[in-house]
Scaffold this motif. Sequence first.
Motif, PDB file in Angstrom:
ATOM      1  N   ASN A   1      -6.132 -81.671   9.103  1.00  0.00           N
ATOM      2  CA  ASN A   1      -6.793 -81.457  10.433  1.00  0.00           C
ATOM      3  C   ASN A   1      -7.396 -80.140  10.496  1.00  0.00           C
ATOM      4  N   SER A   2      -8.728 -79.992  10.114  1.00  0.00           N
ATOM      5  CA  SER A   2      -9.242 -78.736  10.206  1.00  0.00           C
ATOM      6  C   SER A   2     -10.376 -78.666  11.395  1.00  0.00           C
ATOM      7  N   ASN A   3     -10.278 -77.105  11.557  1.00  0.00           N
ATOM      8  CA  ASN A   3     -11.467 -76.990  12.806  1.00  0.00           C
ATOM      9  C   ASN A   3     -12.953 -77.043  12.289  1.00  0.00           C
ATOM     10  N   ARG A   4     -12.976 -76.776  10.805  1.00  0.00           N
ATOM     11  CA  ARG A   4     -14.270 -76.665  10.280  1.00  0.00           C
ATOM     12  C   ARG A   4     -14.804 -78.312  10.365  1.00  0.00           C
ATOM     13  N   PRO A   5     -16.116 -78.481  10.060  1.00  0.00           N
ATOM     14  CA  PRO A   5     -17.190 -77.400   9.888  1.00  0.00           C
ATOM     15  C   PRO A   5     -17.707 -76.608  11.074  1.00  0.00           C
ATOM     16  N   GLY A   6     -17.437 -77.084  12.240  1.00  0.00           N
ATOM     17  CA  GLY A   6     -17.903 -76.203  13.383  1.00  0.00           C
ATOM     18  C   GLY A   6     -16.947 -74.991  13.955  1.00  0.00           C
ATOM     19  N   LEU A   7     -17.352 -74.401  14.936  1.00  0.00           N
ATOM     20  CA  LEU A   7     -16.673 -73.299  15.286  1.00  0.00           C
ATOM     21  C   LEU A   7     -15.656 -73.576  16.358  1.00  0.00           C
ATOM     22  N   SER A   8     -15.356 -74.706  17.104  1.00  0.00           N
ATOM     23  CA  SER A   8     -14.432 -74.845  17.964  1.00  0.00           C
ATOM     24  C   SER A   8     -13.024 -75.072  17.267  1.00  0.00           C
ATOM     25  N   GLU A   9     -12.212 -74.939  18.542  1.00  0.00           N
ATOM     26  CA  GLU A   9     -10.635 -75.129  18.120  1.00  0.00           C
ATOM     27  C   GLU A   9     -10.183 -76.414  18.615  1.00  0.00           C
ATOM     28  N   SER A  10      -9.525 -77.176  17.667  1.00  0.00           N
ATOM     29  CA  SER A  10      -8.995 -78.552  18.154  1.00  0.00           C
ATOM     30  C   SER A  10      -7.877 -78.173  19.027  1.00  0.00           C
ATOM     31  N   ALA A  11      -7.700 -79.291  19.952  1.00  0.00           N
ATOM     32  CA  ALA A  11      -6.521 -79.033  20.806  1.00  0.00           C
ATOM     33  C   ALA A  11      -5.043 -79.042  20.002  1.00  0.00           C
ATOM     34  N   PHE A  12      -5.066 -79.662  19.263  1.00  0.00           N
ATOM     35  CA  PHE A  12      -3.959 -80.094  18.328  1.00  0.00           C
ATOM     36  C   PHE A  12      -3.318 -79.031  17.093  1.00  0.00           C
ATOM     37  N   SER A  13      -2.348 -78.993  16.950  1.00  0.00           N
ATOM     38  CA  SER A  13      -1.878 -78.035  15.766  1.00  0.00           C
ATOM     39  C   SER A  13      -1.921 -78.671  14.610  1.00  0.00           C
ATOM     40  N   VAL A  14      -1.732 -78.125  13.418  1.00  0.00           N
ATOM     41  CA  VAL A  14      -1.726 -78.630  11.985  1.00  0.00           C
ATOM     42  C   VAL A  14      -0.172 -79.463  11.885  1.00  0.00           C
ATOM     43  N   GLY A  15       0.742 -79.023  12.597  1.00  0.00           N
ATOM     44  CA  GLY A  15       2.164 -79.660  12.523  1.00  0.00           C
ATOM     45  C   GLY A  15       3.097 -78.550  11.969  1.00  0.00           C
ATOM     46  N   THR A  16       4.161 -78.899  12.259  1.00  0.00           N
ATOM     47  CA  THR A  16       5.282 -77.867  11.648  1.00  0.00           C
ATOM     48  C   THR A  16       5.429 -77.617  10.285  1.00  0.00           C
ATOM     49  N   ASN A  17       5.598 -76.610   9.895  1.00  0.00           N
ATOM     50  CA  ASN A  17       5.640 -76.134   8.408  1.00  0.00           C
ATOM     51  C   ASN A  17       4.440 -76.596   7.476  1.00  0.00           C
ATOM     52  N   VAL A  18       3.481 -76.631   8.008  1.00  0.00           N
ATOM     53  CA  VAL A  18       2.156 -76.776   7.492  1.00  0.00           C
ATOM     54  C   VAL A  18       1.354 -75.431   7.508  1.00  0.00           C
ATOM     55  N   LEU A  19       0.996 -75.080   6.242  1.00  0.00           N
ATOM     56  CA  LEU A  19       0.225 -73.775   6.093  1.00  0.00           C
ATOM     57  C   LEU A  19      -1.046 -74.093   5.801  1.00  0.00           C
ATOM     58  N   GLN A  20      -2.256 -73.791   6.359  1.00  0.00           N
ATOM     59  CA  GLN A  20      -3.544 -74.153   6.380  1.00  0.00           C
ATOM     60  C   GLN A  20      -4.155 -72.976   6.174  1.00  0.00           C
ATOM     61  N   PHE A  21      -5.208 -73.289   5.098  1.00  0.00           N
ATOM     62  CA  PHE A  21      -6.395 -72.229   4.774  1.00  0.00           C
ATOM     63  C   PHE A  21      -7.696 -72.784   5.202  1.00  0.00           C
ATOM     64  N   GLU A  22      -8.677 -72.269   5.888  1.00  0.00           N
ATOM     65  CA  GLU A  22      -9.869 -72.603   5.998  1.00  0.00           C
ATOM     66  C   GLU A  22     -10.947 -71.261   5.936  1.00  0.00           C
ATOM     67  N   ALA A  23     -11.801 -71.618   5.048  1.00  0.00           N
ATOM     68  CA  ALA A  23     -12.804 -70.502   4.516  1.00  0.00           C
ATOM     69  C   ALA A  23     -14.241 -70.981   4.589  1.00  0.00           C
ATOM     70  N   GLY A  24     -15.096 -70.064   4.552  1.00  0.00           N
ATOM     71  CA  GLY A  24     -16.527 -70.367   4.025  1.00  0.00           C
ATOM     72  C   GLY A  24     -17.377 -69.269   4.072  1.00  0.00           C
ATOM     73  N   ALA A  25     -18.536 -69.492   3.420  1.00  0.00           N
ATOM     74  CA  ALA A  25     -19.728 -68.440   3.364  1.00  0.00           C
ATOM     75  C   ALA A  25     -20.834 -68.959   4.193  1.00  0.00           C
ATOM     76  N   PHE A  26     -21.751 -68.006   4.813  1.00  0.00           N
ATOM     77  CA  PHE A  26     -23.103 -68.406   5.261  1.00  0.00           C
ATOM     78  C   PHE A  26     -24.316 -67.316   5.254  1.00  0.00           C
ATOM     79  N   THR A  27     -25.130 -67.587   5.159  1.00  0.00           N
ATOM     80  CA  THR A  27     -26.549 -66.651   4.954  1.00  0.00           C
ATOM     81  C   THR A  27     -26.866 -66.292   6.332  1.00  0.00           C
ATOM     82  N   VAL A  28     -27.246 -65.161   6.409  1.00  0.00           N
ATOM     83  CA  VAL A  28     -27.776 -64.447   7.829  1.00  0.00           C
ATOM     84  C   VAL A  28     -29.295 -64.119   7.787  1.00  0.00           C
TER      85      VAL A  28
END
Length: 322
Positions: A28-55
């Motif tokens: 359950n990822s918040n990507r690809p947008g910037l908004s935050e989901s109302a729901f959590s990832v769940g107990t004892n779940v460690l999640q990594f989300e990362a990206g690169a962008f041009t400016v």
Amino acid sequence: MRILKSIFVLLIALTYYSSHAQYTEVINSNRPGLSESAFSVGTNVLQFEAGAFTVKEEHVPLNYEVSGFGLDFAIRYGLLFEQLELQLDGVYQNDNITFNSASVPVENKRSNFRNFTLGAKYLVYDPYKNAEEAKPNLYSYHANRRFQWKSLIPAVSVYVGANFDTMNNPYTAPDVEGFSPKVMIATQNNFNGGWVFVMNLIKDRIGSEFSDFQYIFTLTHSFTPQWVVFGEAQGINSDFYADNIFRLGGAYLWTKDFQLDANIAFNTKDTPSVFNIAFGASYRLDFHRDKKIDNGNGNTGNFKKKRKKKKKKTDDFDSDGL
């Protein structure tokens, strides 16, 4: 025909179960947008989300342009309760700003975190909590895709966090440094047919003269179990910077724990104009375990079968049978 019907019933039941729980069988990822989901990832779940962008920015009235790249990340962890999630997120940017107003262009190199925030999100209202109120019709495909008025009631979460900004940061207002609070309300509506609408209302860097208010509206649509597309509108309003940014993109679920995504961001003004291209990924370490259920008789399902010991028969006679 009976086999196809059984498969159809099973798919609906699985979809129903996974959409009415904090923890989901797929990431359950918040990507690809910037908004935050109302729901959590769940107990004892460690999640990594990362990206690169041009400016790529260009300010026509002030005659300058910016080009470079950035990196963004988020670390999310479900702690103690299904409703609670801890977060650490940030955006780092490295660019060159070129002023073209003089006879000879002047170029400055910049780099710093646009934001670096530690916070916690808690689900305060879940309209999907009571499964009895939203059971699917296992015999009608059209009934399950029909619009339901109850879906207009969103799930609601609150977020409280603390920003950390360094001194002389080129991406923040002059008086912003050190710690400052951030609060947010996040809502989420799950509609039939794979449509999800997320809304974030944010008050950031509270207490500074240039505190800003933001809104983010995100609409996503999953047209297969692996592919999702989205559109997003972000509004930023403060005395330091104001803008309306739009994003379009999609994501691909590679495995149940790994997701890839891409999007473009742009605005409609020239003070400055914005055009960014972003790529990212999300991955989770899933240590979630469902709680054991006590059925009322003291049996939690954790027991071992006891082996009956065979009684050794004793013979009252000697070897001669006497």
